[in-house]
Design a protein around this motif. Structure first.
Motif, mmCIF file in Angstrom:
data_model
loop_
_atom_site.group_PDB
_atom_site.id
_atom_site.type_symbol
_atom_site.label_atom_id
_atom_site.label_comp_id
_atom_site.label_asym_id
_atom_site.label_seq_id
_atom_site.Cartn_x
_atom_site.Cartn_y
_atom_site.Cartn_z
ATOM 1 N N ARG A 15 -6.411 18.222 0.877
ATOM 2 C CA ARG A 15 -5.432 17.555 1.893
ATOM 3 C C ARG A 15 -5.814 15.997 2.485
ATOM 4 N N THR A 16 -7.274 16.168 2.232
ATOM 5 C CA THR A 16 -7.866 14.842 2.713
ATOM 6 C C THR A 16 -7.404 13.661 1.761
ATOM 7 N N PHE A 17 -7.501 14.074 0.550
ATOM 8 C CA PHE A 17 -7.360 12.946 -0.587
ATOM 9 C C PHE A 17 -5.817 12.685 -0.716
ATOM 10 N N LEU A 18 -5.191 13.729 -0.245
ATOM 11 C CA LEU A 18 -3.387 13.434 -0.258
ATOM 12 C C LEU A 18 -3.151 12.666 0.771
ATOM 13 N N GLY A 19 -3.725 12.898 1.789
ATOM 14 C CA GLY A 19 -3.379 12.185 3.161
ATOM 15 C C GLY A 19 -3.683 10.749 3.261
ATOM 16 N N LEU A 20 -5.132 10.382 2.489
ATOM 17 C CA LEU A 20 -5.561 9.116 2.401
ATOM 18 C C LEU A 20 -4.546 8.414 1.438
ATOM 19 N N GLY A 21 -4.172 9.281 0.433
ATOM 20 C CA GLY A 21 -3.463 8.355 -0.711
ATOM 21 C C GLY A 21 -2.012 8.098 -0.235
ATOM 22 N N VAL A 22 -1.376 8.815 0.803
ATOM 23 C CA VAL A 22 -0.393 8.635 1.304
ATOM 24 C C VAL A 22 -0.164 7.317 2.479
ATOM 25 N N VAL A 23 -1.120 7.535 3.240
ATOM 26 C CA VAL A 23 -1.421 6.657 4.111
ATOM 27 C C VAL A 23 -1.787 5.070 3.422
ATOM 28 N N LEU A 24 -2.530 5.244 2.357
ATOM 29 C CA LEU A 24 -2.848 3.787 2.011
ATOM 30 C C LEU A 24 -1.685 3.406 1.131
ATOM 31 N N LEU A 25 -0.643 3.920 0.471
ATOM 32 C CA LEU A 25 0.641 3.651 -0.111
ATOM 33 C C LEU A 25 1.558 3.103 0.832
ATOM 34 N N VAL A 26 1.656 3.806 1.913
ATOM 35 C CA VAL A 26 2.602 3.324 2.892
ATOM 36 C C VAL A 26 2.021 2.141 3.634
ATOM 37 N N SER A 27 0.598 1.957 3.739
ATOM 38 C CA SER A 27 0.136 0.571 4.179
ATOM 39 C C SER A 27 0.408 -0.580 3.278
ATOM 40 N N ALA A 28 0.334 -0.080 1.897
ATOM 41 C CA ALA A 28 0.542 -1.093 0.809
ATOM 42 C C ALA A 28 2.089 -1.678 0.796
ATOM 43 N N LEU A 29 2.901 -0.759 1.173
ATOM 44 C CA LEU A 29 4.449 -1.058 1.258
ATOM 45 C C LEU A 29 4.502 -1.929 2.359
ATOM 46 N N LEU A 30 3.810 -1.708 3.357
ATOM 47 C CA LEU A 30 3.982 -2.552 4.789
ATOM 48 C C LEU A 30 3.459 -3.998 4.398
ATOM 49 N N ALA A 31 2.393 -3.859 3.761
ATOM 50 C CA ALA A 31 1.768 -5.366 3.283
ATOM 51 C C ALA A 31 2.585 -5.941 2.396
ATOM 52 N N TYR A 32 3.222 -5.510 1.467
ATOM 53 C CA TYR A 32 4.292 -6.066 0.530
ATOM 54 C C TYR A 32 5.341 -6.489 1.455
ATOM 55 N N VAL A 33 6.076 -5.825 2.133
ATOM 56 C CA VAL A 33 7.101 -6.061 3.050
ATOM 57 C C VAL A 33 6.507 -7.445 4.080
ATOM 58 N N GLY A 34 5.320 -7.327 4.676
ATOM 59 C CA GLY A 34 4.990 -8.637 5.286
ATOM 60 C C GLY A 34 4.756 -9.969 4.354
ATOM 61 N N ALA A 35 4.188 -9.603 3.149
ATOM 62 C CA ALA A 35 3.960 -10.535 2.135
ATOM 63 C C ALA A 35 5.364 -11.429 1.810
ATOM 64 N N ARG A 36 6.290 -10.504 1.554
ATOM 65 C CA ARG A 36 7.518 -10.989 1.339
ATOM 66 C C ARG A 36 8.373 -11.656 2.323
ATOM 67 N N ARG A 37 8.159 -11.317 3.519
ATOM 68 C CA ARG A 37 8.855 -12.025 4.771
ATOM 69 C C ARG A 37 8.098 -13.259 4.649
ATOM 70 N N PHE A 38 6.740 -13.406 4.495
ATOM 71 C CA PHE A 38 5.786 -14.960 4.675
ATOM 72 C C PHE A 38 6.395 -15.523 3.583
ATOM 73 N N LEU A 39 6.504 -15.203 2.338
ATOM 74 C CA LEU A 39 6.925 -16.042 1.449
ATOM 75 C C LEU A 39 8.392 -16.715 1.673
#
Length: 245
Positions: A15-39
């Protein structure tokens, strides 16, 4: 080779590894959206390297590594002069006075970067790799169990059912969980075609099965032509659940 399904992986770790993986992937998606908006909103300005400093990074070891740090000035479209820390490199990339391309937001000129020194995708890539590694770890941890379960289904569907005599019931002292050692049933079957004896081991049982298997034979599903792959049918045995870990 016996297919013993055990409770080796603590559920809390999964559960810990799965939760961390999901949180990091969601954060990566948000970071991608932020980078796309910045560019999409950023404009380019001509910047100038105003200061270069060398920093010694020992990194906790005896060897030292030199990092070069850069500060840049640029002028916005409205005439405002901005200075910011542009990044660092392991080798000297610029000299004081060199010109570089600066990307910045017109309404937030403090949000700027040098195209050749940093990337808006960096954070998203790091978070995505981290999340992917955690999810990969979960998959690798459960891959052996999934493979054993798949083989068990195949053996139940396509295997040859033979009758094996119970030879012993022993406890696996190598596995200890919930204050208990699991039981394993050892049974044997003689192939009538080759007259060879084959020994089979059951899956782990968390309650003593002696009273339920005494004096009887067990169904064993054997892969045709390869008795090393098998499944001992213990579905009729009332067994305590595997201890939670």
């Amino acid at each position: 080779m016996s297919f013993i399904v055990s409770n080796d992986i603590p559920p809390v770790l999964t559960r810990t590894f799965l939760g961390l993986g999901v949180v990091l992937l969601v954060s990566a998606l948000l970071a991608y959206v932020g980078a796309r908006r910045f560019l999409d909103a950023a404009v380019i300005a001509d910047g100038r390297i105003t200061h270069v400093a060398a920093s010694v990074d020992r990194g906790g070891s005896r060897t030292s590594r030199v990092k070069f740090l850069y500060w840049v000035d640029f002028t916005t479209s409205s005439g405002q002069v901005m200075r910011f820390f542009a990044g660092r490199t392991s080798r000297r990339a610029y000299m004081t006075g060199d010109h570089v391309d600066v990307l910045y937001l017109p309404d937030r000129p403090d949000k700027a970067l040098v195209r050749s020194l940093s990337s808006p995708w960096g954070l998203g890539v790091i978070l995505g790799l981290g999340g992917g590694l955690f999810l990969l770890a979960v998959g690798l941890m459960h891959l052996p169990q999934a493979a054993r379960a798949w083989r068990r289904r195949q053996l139940l569907r396509h295997g040859t059912r033979v009758q094996a005599k119970v030879r012993a019931i022993k406890r696996d002292r190598g596995l200890f969980s919930g204050g208990r050692h699991p039981f394993v049933i050892v049974c044997a079957w003689r192939d009538p075609e080759t007259t060879r004896w084959h020994v089979f081991h059951s899956a782990y049982l968390w309650a003593d099965p002696r009273a339920q298997v005494s004096g009887r034979e067990l169904d064993v599903h054997v892969m045709p032509g390869n008795p090393r792959y098998y499944h001992v049918d213990t579905s009729f045995i009332r067994s305590a659940p595997a201890p939670a870990r």
